[in-house]
Design an enzyme around this catalytic site. Structure first.
Site, PDB file in Angstrom:
ATOM      1  N   ASP A 175       0.864  -1.188   0.000  1.00 13.03           N
ATOM      2  CA  ASP A 175       0.000   0.000   0.000  1.00 13.03           C
ATOM      3  C   ASP A 175       0.897   1.233   0.000  1.00 13.03           C
ATOM      4  OD1 ASP A 175      -2.234   1.648   0.107  1.00 13.03           O
ATOM      5  OD2 ASP A 175      -2.619   1.343   2.233  1.00 13.03           O
ATOM      6  N   SER A 176       0.305   2.370  -0.320  1.00 16.56           N
ATOM      7  CA  SER A 176       1.057   3.624  -0.262  1.00 16.56           C
ATOM      8  C   SER A 176       1.156   4.139   1.170  1.00 16.56           C
ATOM      9  CB  SER A 176       0.394   4.690  -1.143  1.00 16.56           C
ATOM     10  OG  SER A 176      -0.919   4.957  -0.669  1.00 16.56           O
ATOM     11  N   GLU A 182      -4.017   7.594   9.539  1.00 20.76           N
ATOM     12  CA  GLU A 182      -2.564   7.549   9.733  1.00 20.76           C
ATOM     13  C   GLU A 182      -2.204   8.079  11.127  1.00 20.76           C
ATOM     14  OE1 GLU A 182       0.214   6.968   7.524  1.00 20.76           O
ATOM     15  OE2 GLU A 182      -0.967   6.185   5.857  1.00 20.76           O
ATOM     16  N   TYR A 231      -1.459   7.989  -3.567  1.00 20.52           N
ATOM     17  CA  TYR A 231      -1.444   7.473  -4.930  1.00 20.52           C
ATOM     18  C   TYR A 231      -2.460   8.160  -5.836  1.00 20.52           C
ATOM     19  CZ  TYR A 231       1.775   3.491  -4.481  1.00 20.52           C
ATOM     20  OH  TYR A 231       2.878   2.696  -4.354  1.00 20.52           O
ATOM     21  N   GLY A 232      -3.540   8.636  -5.265  1.00 23.36           N
ATOM     22  CA  GLY A 232      -4.584   9.248  -6.079  1.00 23.36           C
ATOM     23  C   GLY A 232      -4.140  10.489  -6.834  1.00 23.36           C
ATOM     24  N   CYS A 272     -11.792   2.616   1.387  1.00 20.36           N
ATOM     25  CA  CYS A 272     -10.354   2.852   1.420  1.00 20.36           C
ATOM     26  C   CYS A 272      -9.818   1.977   2.537  1.00 20.36           C
ATOM     27  CB  CYS A 272     -10.050   4.326   1.692  1.00 20.36           C
ATOM     28  SG  CYS A 272      -8.320   4.684   2.088  1.00 20.36           S
ATOM     29  N   THR A 273      -8.684   1.321   2.304  1.00 15.97           N
ATOM     30  CA  THR A 273      -8.191   0.373   3.310  1.00 15.97           C
ATOM     31  C   THR A 273      -7.762   1.053   4.601  1.00 15.97           C
ATOM     32  OG1 THR A 273      -5.987   0.398   2.268  1.00 15.97           O
ATOM     33  CG2 THR A 273      -7.518  -1.363   1.626  1.00 15.97           C
ATOM     34  N   HIS A 274      -7.586   2.362   4.578  1.00 18.72           N
ATOM     35  CA  HIS A 274      -7.299   3.095   5.814  1.00 18.72           C
ATOM     36  C   HIS A 274      -8.495   3.106   6.773  1.00 18.72           C
ATOM     37  CE1 HIS A 274      -3.757   4.817   3.799  1.00 18.72           C
ATOM     38  NE2 HIS A 274      -3.374   5.258   4.976  1.00 18.72           N
ATOM     39  N   CYS A 327      -4.789  -1.468  -1.762  1.00 24.24           N
ATOM     40  CA  CYS A 327      -5.031  -0.054  -2.069  1.00 24.24           C
ATOM     41  C   CYS A 327      -5.997  -0.006  -3.240  1.00 24.24           C
ATOM     42  CB  CYS A 327      -3.703   0.620  -2.431  1.00 24.24           C
ATOM     43  SG  CYS A 327      -3.854   2.259  -3.161  1.00 24.24           S
ATOM     44  N   ASN A 328      -7.112   0.706  -3.078  1.00 21.66           N
ATOM     45  CA  ASN A 328      -8.115   0.775  -4.143  1.00 21.66           C
ATOM     46  C   ASN A 328      -7.560   1.417  -5.403  1.00 21.66           C
ATOM     47  OD1 ASN A 328     -11.048  -0.022  -3.169  1.00 21.66           O
ATOM     48  ND2 ASN A 328     -10.017   0.905  -1.429  1.00 21.66           N
ATOM     49  N   THR A 329      -6.845   2.522  -5.261  1.00 25.83           N
ATOM     50  CA  THR A 329      -6.317   3.236  -6.425  1.00 25.83           C
ATOM     51  C   THR A 329      -5.368   2.347  -7.212  1.00 25.83           C
ATOM     52  OG1 THR A 329      -6.517   5.386  -5.332  1.00 25.83           O
ATOM     53  CG2 THR A 329      -4.985   5.242  -7.177  1.00 25.83           C
TER      54      THR A 329
END
Length: 269
Positions: free
Chosen positions: A13-14, A154, A45-46, A185-187, A77-79
């Protein structure tokens, strides 16, 4: 102590959002040896050009797969999943599992409406709108894109208490319009308790984590095995902010302290 299954899974992931996916996979497969790559140098990443993102993810993931003899990759990560998966699967000879917003299961569960809480990039992406078109079952879908929510996740992982008033303000456009919310979003599963308290118990929260875990289990052909007892390796592509606080949480999740990604020079080739 070596993992009993001898299988190695890379979660990518980013940011730290992929840790929510890791937790779901680990819950199902504690016997596996895990690697995590946090590409924070390019976060978020977006905002990256798609061609740059494809090249970057392909090179970073391929380098780790080769060096550590990885058996399966999870792009948490979705993006990255919507943009990079085809090229990455072509490049690698091992399974690559991606993540997409859980629009289909949410629509089956909703009676009032579905809320998709995601990043601005995911909310505006054509892929997301095609998911809604194909799987929303005629249910209204409210889209809410927020970069601030990602930052809050985060911060939480580094021990900072979330401001529930701020969270309520961000989520207020969904109030009284939905009965199922997709954490797209995985966050966001990292803040599930706080999001639930703001939206209320009448709103069901769903994400893709458990489905990804079952897919990984199926692809690896593993049953239930005991915990390996080892610590896992996590790399970052740049020094993470508040690294000490982050490492404290990572230790709770079973990771050794963050190490710099060993081959950033791969991006120059």
């Amino acid at each position: 102590m070596r993992a009993l299954s001898n299988k190695k899974v890379l979660v990518f992931d980013s940011g730290v959002g992929g840790l929510s996916v890791f937790q779901e996979i680990y819950r199902l497969l504690p016997c596996v040896d895990y690697l995590y790559l946090l590409d924070n140098e390019a976060y978020p990443y977006g905002e990256l050009d798609q061609a740059v993102l494809i090249t970057r993810v392909n090179k970073l993931v391929a380098a780790l797969v080769e060096e550590y003899q990885v058996d399966l990759v999870v792009i948490a990560c979705n993006t990255a999943s919507t943009i990079v998966l085809p090229s990455l699967r072509e490049k690698l000879s091992i399974p690559v599992v991606g993540v997409v917003p859980a629009i289909k299961p949410a629509s089956l569960l909703a009676s009032k409406g579905v809320g998709l809480i995601a990043t601005p990039a995911t909310v505006t992406r054509q892929y997301t709108h095609e998911l809604i078109r194909d799987f929303a079952k005629g249910k209204p879908v409210e889209l809410l894109g927020s970069t601030r929510l990602v930052d809050m996740a985060e911060e939480k992982l580094r021990g900072k208490a979330l401001n529930l008033n701020e969270l309520a303000t961000i989520l207020s456009p969904l109030k009284d319009k939905i009965d199922v919310a997709v954490l797209g979003c995985t966050h966001f599963p990292l803040m599930k308790t706080e999001i639930q308290s703001v939206l209320g118990e009448d709103v069901m929260l769903i994400d893709s984590g458990s489905a990804i875990a079952r897919r990984v289990q199926s692809l690896l052909g593993l049953g239930v095995e005991e915990k390996s007892g080892q610590s896992y390796t996590i790399f970052s592509s740049a020094p993470p902010w508040q690294e000490g606080a982050l490492n404290e949480k990572l230790r709770e999740l079973g990771f050794s302290p963050i190490r710099p990604f060993p081959h950033l020079d791969v991006l120059d080739h």
